[in-house]
Design an enzyme around this catalytic site. Structure first.
Site, PDB file in Angstrom:
ATOM      1  N   ASP A 142      -7.280  17.331 -16.026  1.00 58.68           N
ATOM      2  CA  ASP A 142      -7.555  15.935 -16.371  1.00 58.68           C
ATOM      3  C   ASP A 142      -7.257  15.817 -17.865  1.00 58.68           C
ATOM      4  OD1 ASP A 142      -8.739  13.565 -17.233  1.00 58.68           O
ATOM      5  OD2 ASP A 142     -10.341  13.657 -15.740  1.00 58.68           O
ATOM      6  N   TYR A 191     -15.742  15.289 -16.183  1.00 62.38           N
ATOM      7  CA  TYR A 191     -16.189  13.914 -15.972  1.00 62.38           C
ATOM      8  C   TYR A 191     -17.219  13.867 -14.826  1.00 62.38           C
ATOM      9  CZ  TYR A 191     -15.963   8.929 -15.082  1.00 62.38           C
ATOM     10  OH  TYR A 191     -16.293   7.621 -14.898  1.00 62.38           O
ATOM     11  N   ARG A 194       0.827  -1.209   0.000  1.00 66.40           N
ATOM     12  CA  ARG A 194       0.000   0.000   0.000  1.00 66.40           C
ATOM     13  C   ARG A 194       0.863   1.262   0.000  1.00 66.40           C
ATOM     14  NH1 ARG A 194      -2.103   2.088   4.452  1.00 66.40           N
ATOM     15  NH2 ARG A 194      -2.419   0.073   5.447  1.00 66.40           N
TER      16      ARG A 194
HETATM   17  C1  LIG Z   1     -13.090   7.648 -17.114  1.00 66.24           C
HETATM   18  C2  LIG Z   1     -12.667   9.007 -16.742  1.00 66.24           C
HETATM   19  C3  LIG Z   1     -12.386   9.347 -15.418  1.00 66.24           C
HETATM   20  C4  LIG Z   1     -12.559   8.371 -14.277  1.00 66.24           C
HETATM   21  O1  LIG Z   1     -11.650   7.321 -14.371  1.00 66.24           O
HETATM   22  P1  LIG Z   1     -11.911   5.846 -13.721  1.00 66.24           P
HETATM   23  O2  LIG Z   1     -10.656   5.136 -14.088  1.00 66.24           O
HETATM   24  O3  LIG Z   1     -13.152   5.306 -14.342  1.00 66.24           O
HETATM   25  O4  LIG Z   1     -12.057   6.059 -12.258  1.00 66.24           O
HETATM   26  C5  LIG Z   1     -11.953  10.625 -15.151  1.00 66.24           C
HETATM   27  N1  LIG Z   1     -11.828  11.544 -16.133  1.00 66.24           N
HETATM   28  C6  LIG Z   1     -12.092  11.254 -17.412  1.00 66.24           C
HETATM   29  C7  LIG Z   1     -11.922  12.310 -18.452  1.00 66.24           C
HETATM   30  C8  LIG Z   1     -12.526   9.983 -17.773  1.00 66.24           C
HETATM   31  O5  LIG Z   1     -12.811   9.709 -19.048  1.00 66.24           O
END
Ligand SMILES: *Cc1c(COP(=O)(O)O)cnc(C)c1O
Length: 392
Positions: free
Chosen positions: A183, A111, A58
């Site tokens: 992101d 998202y 972890r």
């Molecule tokens: C899918 C996605 C997430 C979340 O990711 P997970 O791996 O499903 O937790 C966050 N941001 C974007 C732009 C995504 O497409």
């Protein structure tokens, strides 16, 4: 670590954990929960363990370190951390960067999971968010106030592929003493490196392009040591770490990232052009097309435009539903960024929980189909799209 010049070489070689004892040419899967530690008598734990010292998975594990070093090298960042999902990466990073009384300025078309986190969960910890549209740079900058510690972006966005004016937003945020996180899941480090534009924190859902095979849930954050070190401590207590087998799959996927993205870019562009000329298609959203309202901005920030396309088809909701039903090769599923082409309708999937009004405000039409174009041959993809659109 050796610094490589090209993204393909980095994808293949960076971060590899070479096992001198066996001479294995690939990073071993250290499928263990715990390690012999402390190594010497009279020594006690040092927490968190320094790089290269392992106590418990972890905290740290050599297979995870290899995945992290590869992702850091691809983004051109000092350090990376991997997580058990994109949402674990996002939530842990935000909880590390912010404390009660702080405020986030975020773009609104993020998202869904991130939106829920900011709207419903972070306020319980005293962290509030102001939202502004991705394409309205002035209102994003205007929303930055005294309490703003973080400006949060996502670009290109889901599912309309809108583009944030990253350099100008970064400049304004830094002048106000706020950090900028993005992101960058849709862009990938092959098409864009936000750290080079002054962004402080880059987040990825590795579930998508970075792993690329629709067979793993994982996430990552890349930043400076100064910001990553406290995130590492937060990951230890929140516990959202990736497991060694997941890290192995991620490394395996990352080895072909550059190669796959070149194909996604090529296929994405060709299919977007094909759809734009198709009589059954009303509108195509793709940043590589000249018709995209922010095409020039996208071209100035990105080296390629990826495989994500939004298409609005004739025949309203029913036309889109019957087109979707008629795909034979393209799989009807949510998620994106894998070698297999996938299609879904935001109306009844990713944006189903929004009211009709909110969807309208965000520009998400009832006849919108989101395509994640894979790496198949163009002729097969075009044939499938054509036959399905004709039935729509
Ligand atoms: C899918 C996605 C997430 C979340 O990711 P997970 O791996 O499903 O937790 C966050 N941001 C974007 C732009 C995504 O497409």
């Amino acid at each position: 670590m050796t610094q490589f010049k090209g993204k393909s070489t980095i994808s293949v070689h960076s971060g590899d954990h070479l096992d001198q004892k066996s001479g294995s040419v690939q990073t071993p899967i250290y499928q263990t929960s715990t390690f012999f530690y402390p190594p010497e008598e009279g020594k006690s734990w040092e927490l968190p363990p320094p790089i290269g010292a392992y106590i418990y998975t972890r905290y740290a594990n050599p297979t995870l370190d290899a995945a992290q070093d590869k992702i850091a090298a691809l983004e051109g960042g000092e350090k990376a951390l991997v997580f058990g999902s994109g949402m674990a990466a996002i939530s842990t990073s935000l909880m590390s960067l912010l404390k009660a009384g702080d405020e986030i300025v975020s773009v609104e078309d993020i998202y869904g999971g991130t939106f829920s986190l900011m709207k419903y969960h972070l306020p319980l910890l005293g962290i509030d968010t102001k939202f502004a549209p991705t394409t309205d740079t002035n209102s994003i900058i205007g929303a930055i106030g005294d309490r703003t510690k973080l400006v949060y972006l996502e670009s290109p966005t889901n599912p309309l592929l809108r583009i944030a004016d990253i350099p100008n937003i970064v400049k304004a945020a830094h002048e106000e003493g706020a950090l900028v996180a993005i992101d960058s899941t849709f862009a990938t480090p092959i098409n864009m490196n936000p750290l080079e534009m002054g962004v402080d924190v880059v987040l990825h859902s590795c579930t998508k392009y970075l792993n690329g095979h629709s067979d793993l849930i994982a996430g990552a954050v890349v930043s400076s040591s100064e910001l990553i070190d406290p995130m590492y401590k937060k990951r230890i207590v929140l516990g959202g770490v990736l497991d060694p087998m997941g890290a192995f799959l991620l490394i395996r996927g990352l080895k072909t990232l550059a190669l796959r993205m070149h194909r996604h870019n090529e296929n994405g562009m060709a299919i977007a052009q094909f759809l734009e000329d198709h009589p059954k298609v009303e509108k195509v959203h793709y940043p590589g097309l000249k018709s995209h309202p922010q095409h020039e901005l996208a071209a100035s920030l990105m080296r390629g435009f990826g495989g994500m396309i939004g298409m609005e088809v004739k025949g309203k909701r029913r036309g889109a539903e019957s087109t979707l039903r008629s795909f034979k090769l393209i799989k009807k599923a949510t998620s994106l960024g894998g070698v297999d082409s996938l299609a879904s309708m935001p109306l009844n999937s990713s944006h189903a929980s929004l009211s009709a009004e909110d969807r309208k405000r965000l520009g998400i039409a009832d006849n919108l189909i989101r395509l994640s174009i894979g790496i198949e041959d163009l002729e097969d993809l075009k044939e499938d799209l054509d036959q399905a659109l004709k039935k729509g």
